[in-house]
Design a protein around this motif. Structure first.
Motif, short mmCIF file in Angstrom:
data_model
loop_
_atom_site.label_atom_id
_atom_site.label_comp_id
_atom_site.label_asym_id
_atom_site.label_seq_id
_atom_site.Cartn_x
_atom_site.Cartn_y
_atom_site.Cartn_z
N GLU A 1 -2.12 14.11 5.22
CA GLU A 1 -2.83 15.23 5.85
C GLU A 1 -4.29 15.30 5.45
O GLU A 1 -4.93 16.33 5.59
CB GLU A 1 -2.13 16.55 5.50
CG GLU A 1 -0.81 16.78 6.22
CD GLU A 1 0.32 15.93 5.65
OE1 GLU A 1 0.45 15.86 4.41
OE2 GLU A 1 1.06 15.32 6.45
N GLU A 2 -4.82 14.22 4.86
CA GLU A 2 -6.21 14.14 4.44
C GLU A 2 -6.55 15.17 3.37
O GLU A 2 -7.68 15.67 3.29
CB GLU A 2 -7.16 14.28 5.65
CG GLU A 2 -6.93 13.21 6.70
CD GLU A 2 -7.99 13.20 7.79
OE1 GLU A 2 -9.03 13.85 7.62
OE2 GLU A 2 -7.75 12.55 8.84
N ASP A 3 -5.56 15.46 2.53
CA ASP A 3 -5.77 16.35 1.39
C ASP A 3 -6.12 15.51 0.18
O ASP A 3 -5.33 14.67 -0.27
CB ASP A 3 -4.49 17.16 1.13
CG ASP A 3 -4.68 18.23 0.05
OD1 ASP A 3 -5.84 18.47 -0.33
OD2 ASP A 3 -3.67 18.79 -0.41
N GLY A 4 -7.32 15.72 -0.36
CA GLY A 4 -7.78 14.91 -1.48
C GLY A 4 -8.64 13.75 -1.01
O GLY A 4 -9.25 13.79 0.07
N LEU A 5 -8.66 12.68 -1.79
CA LEU A 5 -9.44 11.49 -1.46
C LEU A 5 -8.53 10.42 -0.85
O LEU A 5 -7.33 10.38 -1.11
CB LEU A 5 -10.10 10.93 -2.72
CG LEU A 5 -11.22 11.75 -3.36
CD1 LEU A 5 -11.66 11.11 -4.66
CD2 LEU A 5 -12.40 11.90 -2.40
N PRO A 6 -9.12 9.50 -0.04
CA PRO A 6 -8.33 8.36 0.43
C PRO A 6 -7.77 7.58 -0.76
O PRO A 6 -8.45 7.44 -1.78
CB PRO A 6 -9.35 7.52 1.21
CG PRO A 6 -10.43 8.46 1.58
CD PRO A 6 -10.51 9.47 0.47
N PHE A 7 -6.54 7.10 -0.61
CA PHE A 7 -5.89 6.34 -1.68
C PHE A 7 -5.50 4.97 -1.16
O PHE A 7 -4.92 4.83 -0.08
CB PHE A 7 -4.65 7.06 -2.19
CG PHE A 7 -3.81 6.23 -3.12
CD1 PHE A 7 -4.29 5.87 -4.38
CD2 PHE A 7 -2.55 5.78 -2.75
CE1 PHE A 7 -3.54 5.09 -5.24
CE2 PHE A 7 -1.78 5.00 -3.60
CZ PHE A 7 -2.28 4.66 -4.85
N HIS A 8 -5.83 3.94 -1.96
CA HIS A 8 -5.48 2.56 -1.60
C HIS A 8 -4.81 1.88 -2.79
O HIS A 8 -5.39 1.77 -3.87
CB HIS A 8 -6.73 1.78 -1.17
CG HIS A 8 -7.30 2.28 0.12
ND1 HIS A 8 -6.91 1.77 1.34
CD2 HIS A 8 -8.21 3.25 0.38
CE1 HIS A 8 -7.56 2.40 2.29
NE2 HIS A 8 -8.35 3.30 1.74
N GLN A 9 -3.58 1.43 -2.54
CA GLN A 9 -2.80 0.76 -3.57
C GLN A 9 -3.13 -0.72 -3.63
O GLN A 9 -3.12 -1.33 -4.69
CB GLN A 9 -1.31 0.95 -3.26
CG GLN A 9 -0.36 0.38 -4.29
CD GLN A 9 -0.30 1.24 -5.53
OE1 GLN A 9 -1.12 1.06 -6.44
NE2 GLN A 9 0.63 2.17 -5.58
N GLY A 10 -3.39 -1.31 -2.46
CA GLY A 10 -3.66 -2.75 -2.37
C GLY A 10 -4.43 -3.03 -1.10
O GLY A 10 -5.28 -2.24 -0.67
N VAL A 11 -4.11 -4.17 -0.46
CA VAL A 11 -4.91 -4.65 0.67
C VAL A 11 -4.32 -4.29 2.04
O VAL A 11 -4.84 -4.71 3.06
CB VAL A 11 -5.08 -6.18 0.60
CG1 VAL A 11 -5.78 -6.59 -0.67
CG2 VAL A 11 -3.73 -6.90 0.73
N SER A 12 -3.24 -3.52 2.06
CA SER A 12 -2.55 -3.28 3.33
C SER A 12 -3.45 -2.63 4.37
O SER A 12 -3.26 -2.85 5.57
CB SER A 12 -1.29 -2.43 3.11
OG SER A 12 -1.63 -1.19 2.52
N ASN A 13 -4.43 -1.84 3.96
CA ASN A 13 -5.33 -1.18 4.90
C ASN A 13 -6.74 -1.77 4.86
O ASN A 13 -7.68 -1.14 5.35
CB ASN A 13 -5.39 0.32 4.64
CG ASN A 13 -4.21 1.06 5.24
OD1 ASN A 13 -3.31 0.45 5.80
ND2 ASN A 13 -4.19 2.36 5.12
N PHE A 14 -6.88 -2.95 4.26
CA PHE A 14 -8.18 -3.62 4.30
C PHE A 14 -8.48 -4.03 5.74
O PHE A 14 -7.61 -4.47 6.47
CB PHE A 14 -8.17 -4.87 3.41
CG PHE A 14 -8.56 -4.60 1.97
CD1 PHE A 14 -8.42 -3.34 1.42
CD2 PHE A 14 -9.05 -5.62 1.17
CE1 PHE A 14 -8.77 -3.09 0.09
CE2 PHE A 14 -9.41 -5.39 -0.15
CZ PHE A 14 -9.27 -4.12 -0.70
N GLY A 15 -9.75 -3.87 6.11
CA GLY A 15 -10.19 -4.30 7.43
C GLY A 15 -11.33 -5.27 7.31
O GLY A 15 -11.50 -5.92 6.26
N TYR A 16 -12.11 -5.39 8.39
CA TYR A 16 -13.31 -6.21 8.31
C TYR A 16 -14.34 -5.43 7.51
O TYR A 16 -14.88 -4.43 7.97
CB TYR A 16 -13.85 -6.53 9.71
CG TYR A 16 -15.19 -7.25 9.65
CD1 TYR A 16 -15.24 -8.60 9.33
CD2 TYR A 16 -16.37 -6.58 9.89
CE1 TYR A 16 -16.45 -9.27 9.26
CE2 TYR A 16 -17.59 -7.24 9.82
CZ TYR A 16 -17.62 -8.59 9.51
OH TYR A 16 -18.83 -9.23 9.42
#
Length: 387
Positions: free
Chosen positions: A228-243
């Motif tokens: 729900e966009e509460d807080g900061l974006p969180f990234h565990q690894g590369v699954s949402n890496f883009g260009y």
């Protein structure tokens, strides 16, 4: 007038047939010619085509079977279908492509051991077909957005290629400008021996920690995650890496390790060395590290890391999956140029990197607009005049 008064209620089998692709050899060696498509999109080029017109390709085999569009004559291998209209005066193929993007092709499974698109299920799929001119108007709106997105993507690729070429010329070929503005090495610049070969005088072999600060990620408990966009974006690894930049789908309210905007994100486990850049403050989990230049030369550092990790998993170790520790990252050997040279490069290339970010943000706006309009236009919720 409601759309049902002018749109025909049909089934896909009434307006098209699904044609099988054919096996093909040699397409991977080709870099030009007619595009070749498989289940997941374009896979190469060849000098032959199956369809002499632009058209729609539908994945036939595999866990994920996508829908694709070719702007020119194309070839389809035997893991995909392509659409053949029963009447070209009734169907705009660009409209057909966008209409099929709203459908779940992967649910039309034949039940075989390998997931495979069922032609019968596809033919039975209902479709509301607008008049041809209205189809074209809808397709024009959506394709104009896609074309702008593609143009921006191509500009970004060219800008990065320019930056990479300058980096190679200066820091790989040692042809950076000398005091007279001439290429250093080919103009007789003095070279000295080092453990990494001959390097310009004034340079040295050092460790990454001498020019970079490294922050390793730490994963918060999952109870703090949300979408729900509460807080900061969180990234565990590369699954949402883009260009260049990641997309944000998970957020977190517990900020254990925060990468600041502009930080270079590096995957530190399975795979080691994939890069992105933080386009905002974000929380990094145990699969990522955040790297920043100690002398405000993040553009230089980004292209250095690109070159250092151009082969993923070159560094690191592990019995189950490859990973790298902070100490191992810090002690990677690098060439360290004179500080003023790194600064000069950064002043030039930073402008290119800023342009890439601008175009990337525009791509996101255009993509969101297209994704919002797509179902509304194809369902008739938003009507488009035929003219």
């Amino acid at each position: 007038m409601g759309f049902k008064d002018s749109w025909k209620q049909l089934k896909w089998g009434d307006i098209v047939t699904l044609e099988y692709g054919k096996a093909l050899r040699g397409y991977k060696e080709k870099t030009s010619g007619y595009p070749v498509y498989g289940t997941n999109g374009q896979i190469g080029f060849h000098n032959e085509f199956l369809s002499k017109t632009p058209g729609v390709i539908i994945g036939r085999k595999g866990a994920y079977r996508g829908v694709h569009f070719s702007k020119k004559p194309f070839y389809v291998i035997d893991t995909a279908f392509y659409i053949k209209p029963r009447n070209l005066d009734e169907l705009d193929l660009r409209w057909a492509y966008y209409e099929l993007l709203t459908k779940d092709i992967n649910s039309m499974d034949s039940g075989s051991a390998i997931p495979s698109t069922s032609r019968n299920d596809f033919y039975a799929l209902p479709v509301f077909l607008p008049p041809l001119e209205e189809q074209k108007s809808i397709a024009n709106i959506l394709s104009s957005l896609d074309e702008k997105i593609e143009t921006n993507n191509q500009i970004n690729i060219k800008l990065e290629e320019i930056a990479q070429a300058i980096f190679k010329q200066w820091f790989i070929d040692f042809e950076f400008p000398n005091e007279d503005g001439k290429p250093y090495k080919s103009s007789g610049g003095e070279m000295v021996e080092s453990e990494l070969g001959m390097i310009p005088r004034g340079w040295k072999v050092g460790k990454l920690l001498e020019i970079a600060e490294i922050l390793m990620g730490q994963s918060p408990k999952s109870e703090f995650y949300n979408t729900e966009e509460d807080g900061l974006p969180f990234h565990q690894g590369v699954s949402n890496f883009g260009y260049r930049y990641p997309t944000h789908s998970t957020f977190c309210t517990q900020a254990l390790r925060v990468a600041k905007e502009g930080s270079i994100l590096i995957s530190v486990r399975a795979p080691v060395g994939r890069l992105n850049i933080a386009d905002s403050e974000l929380i990094i989990g145990r699969g990522l590290g955040a790297i920043n230049s100690k002398n405000n030369c993040n553009s230089y550092l980004y292209y250095l890391l690109q070159k250092t990790f151009e082969v993923e998993d070159r560094f690191g170790s592990g019995t189950i999956f490859n990973s790298i520790t902070k100490k191992e990252l810090e002690h990677i050997k690098i060439l360290i140029p004179r500080a003023e040279l790194m600064d000069s490069f950064d002043n030039i290339v930073r402008n290119l990197d800023e342009q890439i970010l601008i175009y990337t943000k525009e791509i996101r706006v255009l993509s969101n607009l297209r994704d919002t309009l797509l179902p509304k236009l194809l369902s008739g919720e938003i009507r488009v005049p035929a003219d």
